[in-house]
Design a protein around this motif. Sequence first.
Motif, PDB file in Angstrom:
ATOM      1  N   MET A 192       0.851  -1.173   0.000  1.00 34.12           N
ATOM      2  CA  MET A 192       0.000   0.000   0.000  1.00 34.12           C
ATOM      3  C   MET A 192       0.901   1.243   0.000  1.00 34.12           C
ATOM      4  SD  MET A 192      -2.873   1.178   2.823  1.00 34.12           S
ATOM      5  CE  MET A 192      -4.091  -0.044   2.431  1.00 34.12           C
ATOM      6  N   LYS A 193       0.590   2.191  -0.853  1.00 34.35           N
ATOM      7  CA  LYS A 193       1.355   3.432  -0.925  1.00 34.35           C
ATOM      8  C   LYS A 193       1.152   4.265   0.334  1.00 34.35           C
ATOM      9  CE  LYS A 193       1.178   3.957  -5.917  1.00 34.35           C
ATOM     10  NZ  LYS A 193       0.738   4.837  -7.008  1.00 34.35           N
ATOM     11  N   LEU A 194       2.153   5.072   0.652  1.00 33.77           N
ATOM     12  CA  LEU A 194       2.077   5.907   1.842  1.00 33.77           C
ATOM     13  C   LEU A 194       0.834   6.780   1.834  1.00 33.77           C
ATOM     14  CD1 LEU A 194       3.276   7.048   4.451  1.00 33.77           C
ATOM     15  CD2 LEU A 194       4.553   8.666   3.043  1.00 33.77           C
ATOM     16  N   ILE A 195       0.515   7.392   0.706  1.00 31.45           N
ATOM     17  CA  ILE A 195      -0.648   8.285   0.674  1.00 31.45           C
ATOM     18  C   ILE A 195      -1.937   7.512   0.950  1.00 31.45           C
ATOM     19  CG2 ILE A 195      -1.128   8.233  -1.819  1.00 31.45           C
ATOM     20  CD1 ILE A 195      -1.477  11.409  -1.422  1.00 31.45           C
ATOM     21  N   GLN A 196      -2.013   6.262   0.526  1.00 29.98           N
ATOM     22  CA  GLN A 196      -3.192   5.445   0.816  1.00 29.98           C
ATOM     23  C   GLN A 196      -3.263   5.106   2.305  1.00 29.98           C
ATOM     24  OE1 GLN A 196      -2.218   2.396  -1.991  1.00 29.98           O
ATOM     25  NE2 GLN A 196      -3.667   3.162  -3.521  1.00 29.98           N
ATOM     26  N   GLN A 197      -2.100   4.868   2.925  1.00 38.80           N
ATOM     27  CA  GLN A 197      -2.063   4.593   4.360  1.00 38.80           C
ATOM     28  C   GLN A 197      -2.491   5.822   5.155  1.00 38.80           C
ATOM     29  OE1 GLN A 197       2.025   3.415   4.707  1.00 38.80           O
ATOM     30  NE2 GLN A 197       1.562   1.240   4.454  1.00 38.80           N
ATOM     31  N   LEU A 247       3.889  22.767   8.205  1.00 39.19           N
ATOM     32  CA  LEU A 247       5.002  22.297   7.382  1.00 39.19           C
ATOM     33  C   LEU A 247       6.285  23.043   7.742  1.00 39.19           C
ATOM     34  CD1 LEU A 247       5.903  20.384   5.224  1.00 39.19           C
ATOM     35  CD2 LEU A 247       5.168  22.036   3.514  1.00 39.19           C
ATOM     36  N   GLN A 248       6.192  24.334   8.018  1.00 45.29           N
ATOM     37  CA  GLN A 248       7.374  25.100   8.424  1.00 45.29           C
ATOM     38  C   GLN A 248       7.943  24.545   9.723  1.00 45.29           C
ATOM     39  OE1 GLN A 248       9.008  27.615   6.628  1.00 45.29           O
ATOM     40  NE2 GLN A 248      10.545  27.050   8.147  1.00 45.29           N
ATOM     41  N   THR A 249       7.076  24.132  10.626  1.00 47.96           N
ATOM     42  CA  THR A 249       7.527  23.522  11.875  1.00 47.96           C
ATOM     43  C   THR A 249       8.348  22.271  11.587  1.00 47.96           C
ATOM     44  OG1 THR A 249       5.624  24.387  13.080  1.00 47.96           O
ATOM     45  CG2 THR A 249       6.744  22.484  14.047  1.00 47.96           C
ATOM     46  N   GLU A 250       7.896  21.467  10.619  1.00 53.52           N
ATOM     47  CA  GLU A 250       8.637  20.260  10.256  1.00 53.52           C
ATOM     48  C   GLU A 250       9.984  20.608   9.625  1.00 53.52           C
ATOM     49  OE1 GLU A 250       7.729  17.444  11.368  1.00 53.52           O
ATOM     50  OE2 GLU A 250       5.725  18.065  11.969  1.00 53.52           O
ATOM     51  N   ILE A 251      10.013  21.633   8.803  1.00 50.98           N
ATOM     52  CA  ILE A 251      11.272  22.067   8.177  1.00 50.98           C
ATOM     53  C   ILE A 251      12.233  22.576   9.253  1.00 50.98           C
ATOM     54  CG2 ILE A 251      12.299  23.801   6.651  1.00 50.98           C
ATOM     55  CD1 ILE A 251       9.715  23.482   4.932  1.00 50.98           C
ATOM     56  N   ASP A 252      11.713  23.309  10.224  1.00 51.42           N
ATOM     57  CA  ASP A 252      12.550  23.770  11.333  1.00 51.42           C
ATOM     58  C   ASP A 252      13.128  22.584  12.103  1.00 51.42           C
ATOM     59  OD1 ASP A 252      11.941  26.370  10.583  1.00 51.42           O
ATOM     60  OD2 ASP A 252      10.440  26.654  12.176  1.00 51.42           O
ATOM     61  N   SER A 253      12.326  21.541  12.272  1.00 50.51           N
ATOM     62  CA  SER A 253      12.803  20.337  12.960  1.00 50.51           C
ATOM     63  C   SER A 253      13.931  19.664  12.185  1.00 50.51           C
ATOM     64  CB  SER A 253      11.655  19.342  13.163  1.00 50.51           C
ATOM     65  OG  SER A 253      10.706  19.857  14.051  1.00 50.51           O
ATOM     66  N   ILE A 254      13.825  19.667  10.858  1.00 55.65           N
ATOM     67  CA  ILE A 254      14.902  19.099  10.037  1.00 55.65           C
ATOM     68  C   ILE A 254      16.186  19.903  10.246  1.00 55.65           C
ATOM     69  CG2 ILE A 254      15.721  18.707   7.671  1.00 55.65           C
ATOM     70  CD1 ILE A 254      12.770  18.107   6.931  1.00 55.65           C
ATOM     71  N   ASN A 255      16.072  21.217  10.233  1.00 51.90           N
ATOM     72  CA  ASN A 255      17.251  22.065  10.464  1.00 51.90           C
ATOM     73  C   ASN A 255      17.876  21.778  11.825  1.00 51.90           C
ATOM     74  OD1 ASN A 255      17.130  23.362   7.987  1.00 51.90           O
ATOM     75  ND2 ASN A 255      15.815  24.975   8.756  1.00 51.90           N
ATOM     76  N   ILE A 298      12.894  14.076   8.804  1.00 55.39           N
ATOM     77  CA  ILE A 298      12.505  13.953   7.394  1.00 55.39           C
ATOM     78  C   ILE A 298      11.258  13.093   7.262  1.00 55.39           C
ATOM     79  CG2 ILE A 298      13.192  12.960   5.172  1.00 55.39           C
ATOM     80  CD1 ILE A 298      16.053  13.949   5.811  1.00 55.39           C
ATOM     81  N   SER A 299      11.205  12.008   8.017  1.00 50.57           N
ATOM     82  CA  SER A 299      10.030  11.134   7.999  1.00 50.57           C
ATOM     83  C   SER A 299       8.775  11.900   8.429  1.00 50.57           C
ATOM     84  CB  SER A 299      10.278   9.941   8.922  1.00 50.57           C
ATOM     85  OG  SER A 299       9.148   9.121   8.994  1.00 50.57           O
ATOM     86  N   ASP A 300       8.901  12.691   9.476  1.00 47.46           N
ATOM     87  CA  ASP A 300       7.763  13.489   9.941  1.00 47.46           C
ATOM     88  C   ASP A 300       7.312  14.488   8.882  1.00 47.46           C
ATOM     89  OD1 ASP A 300       7.857  12.146  12.352  1.00 47.46           O
ATOM     90  OD2 ASP A 300       8.794  13.798  13.460  1.00 47.46           O
ATOM     91  N   ALA A 301       8.273  15.114   8.191  1.00 49.15           N
ATOM     92  CA  ALA A 301       7.941  16.090   7.148  1.00 49.15           C
ATOM     93  C   ALA A 301       7.227  15.412   5.981  1.00 49.15           C
ATOM     94  CB  ALA A 301       9.191  16.813   6.671  1.00 49.15           C
ATOM     95  N   ILE A 302       7.704  14.225   5.598  1.00 47.19           N
ATOM     96  CA  ILE A 302       7.054  13.482   4.511  1.00 47.19           C
ATOM     97  C   ILE A 302       5.618  13.137   4.906  1.00 47.19           C
ATOM     98  CG2 ILE A 302       7.042  11.274   3.261  1.00 47.19           C
ATOM     99  CD1 ILE A 302      10.152  11.464   3.317  1.00 47.19           C
ATOM    100  N   TYR A 303       5.430  12.688   6.150  1.00 45.34           N
ATOM    101  CA  TYR A 303       4.088  12.364   6.615  1.00 45.34           C
ATOM    102  C   TYR A 303       3.194  13.609   6.577  1.00 45.34           C
ATOM    103  CZ  TYR A 303       0.155  10.899   9.350  1.00 45.34           C
ATOM    104  OH  TYR A 303      -1.124  10.620   9.742  1.00 45.34           O
ATOM    105  N   LYS A 304       3.714  14.750   7.035  1.00 40.55           N
ATOM    106  CA  LYS A 304       2.918  15.981   7.047  1.00 40.55           C
ATOM    107  C   LYS A 304       2.526  16.384   5.631  1.00 40.55           C
ATOM    108  CE  LYS A 304       1.548  18.193   9.792  1.00 40.55           C
ATOM    109  NZ  LYS A 304       0.172  18.168  10.334  1.00 40.55           N
ATOM    110  N   LEU A 305       3.478  16.322   4.691  1.00 42.30           N
ATOM    111  CA  LEU A 305       3.171  16.649   3.294  1.00 42.30           C
ATOM    112  C   LEU A 305       2.121  15.697   2.725  1.00 42.30           C
ATOM    113  CD1 LEU A 305       6.680  17.449   1.800  1.00 42.30           C
ATOM    114  CD2 LEU A 305       4.698  18.973   1.845  1.00 42.30           C
ATOM    115  N   THR A 306       2.238  14.434   3.050  1.00 41.83           N
ATOM    116  CA  THR A 306       1.278  13.439   2.563  1.00 41.83           C
ATOM    117  C   THR A 306      -0.102  13.701   3.142  1.00 41.83           C
ATOM    118  OG1 THR A 306       3.077  11.833   2.395  1.00 41.83           O
ATOM    119  CG2 THR A 306       0.838  10.965   2.324  1.00 41.83           C
ATOM    120  N   SER A 307      -0.159  14.053   4.412  1.00 47.00           N
ATOM    121  CA  SER A 307      -1.432  14.363   5.047  1.00 47.00           C
ATOM    122  C   SER A 307      -2.080  15.597   4.408  1.00 47.00           C
ATOM    123  CB  SER A 307      -1.216  14.583   6.547  1.00 47.00           C
ATOM    124  OG  SER A 307      -2.438  14.780   7.202  1.00 47.00           O
TER     125      SER A 307
END
Length: 78
Positions: free
Chosen positions: A1-6, A37-45, A60-69
């Motif tokens: 199952m693709k991430l977006i479907q999950q 999303l900016q919060t996630e980018i700040d976390s990556i930094n 990065i995983s959290d940011a991908i999840y946020k973008l997918t959501s």
Amino acid sequence: MKLIQQVLAYNKANGLPYQQKPNLLNTRHGVNCQMALQTEIDSINEAFYSHSIENVAMAISDAIYKLTSIGCELGLQN
């Protein structure tokens, strides 16, 4: 199952927002998504500055999840 479907299945099961077909969010909600999303980018930094590959991977995983959501909220899963 693709991430977006999950993520879509998770959003449906937990009463989180999603659209059946592509549709823009109202401006206020769109700004909230950008801020989240900016919060996630700040976390990556911060993770890079911590010099911990585990922290970077998690951020990065959290940011991908946020973008997918956000994609599900816009109805882009189809």
